[in-house]
Design a protein around this motif. Sequence first.
Motif, PDB file in Angstrom:
ATOM      1  N   TRP A  88       0.816  -1.210   0.000  1.00 14.92           N
ATOM      2  CA  TRP A  88       0.000   0.000   0.000  1.00 14.92           C
ATOM      3  C   TRP A  88       0.851   1.261   0.000  1.00 14.92           C
ATOM      4  CZ3 TRP A  88      -4.557  -1.081  -1.615  1.00 14.92           C
ATOM      5  CH2 TRP A  88      -5.588  -0.137  -1.553  1.00 14.92           C
ATOM      6  N   ASP A  89       2.046   1.207   0.610  1.00 13.30           N
ATOM      7  CA  ASP A  89       2.950   2.360   0.615  1.00 13.30           C
ATOM      8  C   ASP A  89       3.430   2.725  -0.782  1.00 13.30           C
ATOM      9  OD1 ASP A  89       3.033   2.907   3.397  1.00 13.30           O
ATOM     10  OD2 ASP A  89       4.456   1.267   3.683  1.00 13.30           O
ATOM     11  N   GLN A  90       3.420   1.772  -1.695  1.00 12.03           N
ATOM     12  CA  GLN A  90       3.939   1.990  -3.044  1.00 12.03           C
ATOM     13  C   GLN A  90       2.892   2.488  -4.033  1.00 12.03           C
ATOM     14  OE1 GLN A  90       7.260   1.828  -3.731  1.00 12.03           O
ATOM     15  NE2 GLN A  90       7.337   1.579  -1.508  1.00 12.03           N
ATOM     16  N   LEU A  91       1.617   2.476  -3.668  1.00 13.03           N
ATOM     17  CA  LEU A  91       0.570   2.948  -4.576  1.00 13.03           C
ATOM     18  C   LEU A  91       0.549   4.470  -4.581  1.00 13.03           C
ATOM     19  CD1 LEU A  91      -2.289   0.479  -3.647  1.00 13.03           C
ATOM     20  CD2 LEU A  91      -0.802   0.390  -5.634  1.00 13.03           C
ATOM     21  N   ALA A  92       0.445   5.051  -5.780  1.00 14.20           N
ATOM     22  CA  ALA A  92       0.494   6.501  -5.899  1.00 14.20           C
ATOM     23  C   ALA A  92      -0.520   6.982  -6.943  1.00 14.20           C
ATOM     24  CB  ALA A  92       1.898   6.945  -6.297  1.00 14.20           C
ATOM     25  N   ILE A  93      -0.847   8.246  -6.866  1.00  9.28           N
ATOM     26  CA  ILE A  93      -1.747   8.854  -7.843  1.00  9.28           C
ATOM     27  C   ILE A  93      -1.126   8.703  -9.234  1.00  9.28           C
ATOM     28  CG2 ILE A  93      -2.744  11.053  -8.602  1.00  9.28           C
ATOM     29  CD1 ILE A  93      -2.951  11.736  -5.570  1.00  9.28           C
ATOM     30  N   THR A 111      -8.391   9.421  -0.356  1.00  7.35           N
ATOM     31  CA  THR A 111      -9.672   9.839   0.200  1.00  7.35           C
ATOM     32  C   THR A 111      -9.453  10.640   1.473  1.00  7.35           C
ATOM     33  OG1 THR A 111      -9.967   7.864   1.518  1.00  7.35           O
ATOM     34  CG2 THR A 111     -10.831   7.798  -0.712  1.00  7.35           C
ATOM     35  N   THR A 112     -10.353  11.553   1.738  1.00 12.28           N
ATOM     36  CA  THR A 112     -10.316  12.334   2.971  1.00 12.28           C
ATOM     37  C   THR A 112     -11.313  11.699   3.930  1.00 12.28           C
ATOM     38  OG1 THR A 112      -9.803  14.325   1.726  1.00 12.28           O
ATOM     39  CG2 THR A 112     -10.651  14.625   3.961  1.00 12.28           C
ATOM     40  N   PRO A 113     -10.835  11.214   5.076  1.00 14.85           N
ATOM     41  CA  PRO A 113     -11.775  10.585   6.013  1.00 14.85           C
ATOM     42  C   PRO A 113     -12.713  11.622   6.633  1.00 14.85           C
ATOM     43  CG  PRO A 113      -9.577  10.695   6.985  1.00 14.85           C
ATOM     44  CD  PRO A 113      -9.459  11.208   5.575  1.00 14.85           C
ATOM     45  N   CYS A 114     -13.935  11.174   6.940  1.00 12.15           N
ATOM     46  CA  CYS A 114     -14.898  12.069   7.580  1.00 12.15           C
ATOM     47  C   CYS A 114     -15.625  11.334   8.703  1.00 12.15           C
ATOM     48  CB  CYS A 114     -15.882  12.634   6.557  1.00 12.15           C
ATOM     49  SG  CYS A 114     -16.988  11.397   5.858  1.00 12.15           S
ATOM     50  N   ASN A 115     -16.438  12.059   9.434  1.00  7.70           N
ATOM     51  CA  ASN A 115     -17.063  11.495  10.636  1.00  7.70           C
ATOM     52  C   ASN A 115     -18.054  10.370  10.352  1.00  7.70           C
ATOM     53  OD1 ASN A 115     -19.174  12.969   9.639  1.00  7.70           O
ATOM     54  ND2 ASN A 115     -19.445  14.228  11.452  1.00  7.70           N
ATOM     55  N   THR A 116     -18.451  10.152   9.095  1.00  8.24           N
ATOM     56  CA  THR A 116     -19.369   9.044   8.816  1.00  8.24           C
ATOM     57  C   THR A 116     -18.718   7.687   9.070  1.00  8.24           C
ATOM     58  OG1 THR A 116     -18.800   8.981   6.467  1.00  8.24           O
ATOM     59  CG2 THR A 116     -20.682  10.346   7.107  1.00  8.24           C
ATOM     60  N   ILE A 117     -17.389   7.633   9.128  1.00  6.79           N
ATOM     61  CA  ILE A 117     -16.690   6.368   9.387  1.00  6.79           C
ATOM     62  C   ILE A 117     -16.149   6.294  10.817  1.00  6.79           C
ATOM     63  CG2 ILE A 117     -16.134   5.998   6.968  1.00  6.79           C
ATOM     64  CD1 ILE A 117     -13.204   6.874   7.690  1.00  6.79           C
ATOM     65  N   SER A 120     -15.802   3.095  12.984  1.00  6.33           N
ATOM     66  CA  SER A 120     -14.774   2.090  12.689  1.00  6.33           C
ATOM     67  C   SER A 120     -13.496   2.302  13.487  1.00  6.33           C
ATOM     68  CB  SER A 120     -14.423   2.121  11.192  1.00  6.33           C
ATOM     69  OG  SER A 120     -15.521   1.686  10.425  1.00  6.33           O
ATOM     70  N   PHE A 121     -13.497   3.324  14.355  1.00  5.77           N
ATOM     71  CA  PHE A 121     -12.271   3.681  15.064  1.00  5.77           C
ATOM     72  C   PHE A 121     -12.522   3.920  16.543  1.00  5.77           C
ATOM     73  CE2 PHE A 121     -11.849   4.744  10.657  1.00  5.77           C
ATOM     74  CZ  PHE A 121     -10.619   4.188  10.343  1.00  5.77           C
ATOM     75  N   GLN A 122     -11.537   3.530  17.354  1.00  4.98           N
ATOM     76  CA  GLN A 122     -11.610   3.812  18.786  1.00  4.98           C
ATOM     77  C   GLN A 122     -11.785   5.306  18.983  1.00  4.98           C
ATOM     78  OE1 GLN A 122      -7.930   2.482  20.523  1.00  4.98           O
ATOM     79  NE2 GLN A 122      -8.658   0.393  20.760  1.00  4.98           N
ATOM     80  N   ARG A 123     -12.664   5.659  19.896  1.00  2.00           N
ATOM     81  CA  ARG A 123     -12.936   7.054  20.236  1.00  2.00           C
ATOM     82  C   ARG A 123     -13.248   7.907  19.000  1.00  2.00           C
ATOM     83  NH1 ARG A 123      -8.614   5.259  22.532  1.00  2.00           N
ATOM     84  NH2 ARG A 123      -7.124   6.630  21.497  1.00  2.00           N
ATOM     85  N   GLY A 124     -13.741   7.262  17.915  1.00  2.00           N
ATOM     86  CA  GLY A 124     -14.121   8.001  16.713  1.00  2.00           C
ATOM     87  C   GLY A 124     -12.950   8.611  15.952  1.00  2.00           C
ATOM     88  N   TRP A 125     -11.754   8.112  16.164  1.00  2.00           N
ATOM     89  CA  TRP A 125     -10.511   8.681  15.624  1.00  2.00           C
ATOM     90  C   TRP A 125     -10.332   8.348  14.147  1.00  2.00           C
ATOM     91  CZ3 TRP A 125      -5.101   6.423  16.801  1.00  2.00           C
ATOM     92  CH2 TRP A 125      -4.098   7.301  16.384  1.00  2.00           C
ATOM     93  N   PHE A 126     -11.254   8.836  13.303  1.00  2.00           N
ATOM     94  CA  PHE A 126     -11.235   8.517  11.876  1.00  2.00           C
ATOM     95  C   PHE A 126     -10.042   9.127  11.146  1.00  2.00           C
ATOM     96  CE2 PHE A 126     -14.008  12.204  12.361  1.00  2.00           C
ATOM     97  CZ  PHE A 126     -13.502  13.088  11.410  1.00  2.00           C
ATOM     98  N   SER A 127      -9.407  10.151  11.720  1.00  2.17           N
ATOM     99  CA  SER A 127      -8.226  10.740  11.073  1.00  2.17           C
ATOM    100  C   SER A 127      -7.036   9.782  11.083  1.00  2.17           C
ATOM    101  CB  SER A 127      -7.853  12.074  11.721  1.00  2.17           C
ATOM    102  OG  SER A 127      -7.489  11.875  13.074  1.00  2.17           O
ATOM    103  N   ARG A 128      -7.193   8.616  11.723  1.00  2.17           N
ATOM    104  CA  ARG A 128      -6.132   7.599  11.735  1.00  2.17           C
ATOM    105  C   ARG A 128      -5.804   7.132  10.321  1.00  2.17           C
ATOM    106  NH1 ARG A 128      -2.582   5.093  10.957  1.00  2.17           N
ATOM    107  NH2 ARG A 128      -1.614   3.382  12.099  1.00  2.17           N
ATOM    108  N   ILE A 129      -6.725   7.311   9.365  1.00  4.22           N
ATOM    109  CA  ILE A 129      -6.437   6.909   7.989  1.00  4.22           C
ATOM    110  C   ILE A 129      -6.342   8.129   7.055  1.00  4.22           C
ATOM    111  CG2 ILE A 129      -7.279   4.548   8.250  1.00  4.22           C
ATOM    112  CD1 ILE A 129      -9.837   5.406   6.761  1.00  4.22           C
ATOM    113  N   SER A 130      -5.918   9.254   7.609  1.00  7.52           N
ATOM    114  CA  SER A 130      -5.678  10.460   6.825  1.00  7.52           C
ATOM    115  C   SER A 130      -4.304  10.368   6.153  1.00  7.52           C
ATOM    116  CB  SER A 130      -5.714  11.688   7.740  1.00  7.52           C
ATOM    117  OG  SER A 130      -5.142  12.809   7.109  1.00  7.52           O
ATOM    118  N   GLN A 131      -4.253  10.544   4.854  1.00  8.89           N
ATOM    119  CA  GLN A 131      -2.982  10.516   4.118  1.00  8.89           C
ATOM    120  C   GLN A 131      -2.049  11.615   4.606  1.00  8.89           C
ATOM    121  OE1 GLN A 131      -1.770   8.280   2.150  1.00  8.89           O
ATOM    122  NE2 GLN A 131      -0.004   9.358   1.308  1.00  8.89           N
ATOM    123  N   ARG A 132      -2.605  12.763   4.942  1.00 13.96           N
ATOM    124  CA  ARG A 132      -1.784  13.888   5.405  1.00 13.96           C
ATOM    125  C   ARG A 132      -1.112  13.575   6.744  1.00 13.96           C
ATOM    126  NH1 ARG A 132      -2.861  17.962   8.666  1.00 13.96           N
ATOM    127  NH2 ARG A 132      -5.091  17.585   8.731  1.00 13.96           N
TER     128      ARG A 132
END
Length: 162
Positions: A88-93, A111-117, A120-132
Amino acid sequence: MKSGSTVGRIVQININPNGGVPKHPVPAAEITIDGVRGDRQRDREHHGGPRRAVSLYSAERIAALQAEGHPIAPGTTGENLTISGLDWDQLAIGDRLLIGSWVELEITEYTTPCNTIAGSFQRGWFSRISQRLYPGWSRLYARVISEGEVRVGDPVIHLRAG
């Protein structure tokens, strides 16, 4: 383009005909220029459309997040295709994925994660899958170059741009 060094597999195909998350597993689906047949997005401003027709995520990333204690599972963050065996680290735009016999996708954005997911995360920490914030942990959007049917178990070949 030259071939990447990895070949992955589709481990789950996910749709939600009502829109939103979670998306539910199906054994096969038709991939069209407009997206995955039978899937719908509630928020068309931020999801869907030709450049965001298909959402992708890594089975290995999901397993690692589960090991961290997050209640994530395939489809809960809205990806259409859950893929294993790719670095997954090697995939790029701009990279392309060949899936099965016919389907070709081009990665267009992270993708930009948002609160709808958040569920799926402890304490609602959806930014855990933020590319930034966590490069290499994001889901990916892709546009469809070649349409066709995909099935669970289909090979996924990574072609690097350039």
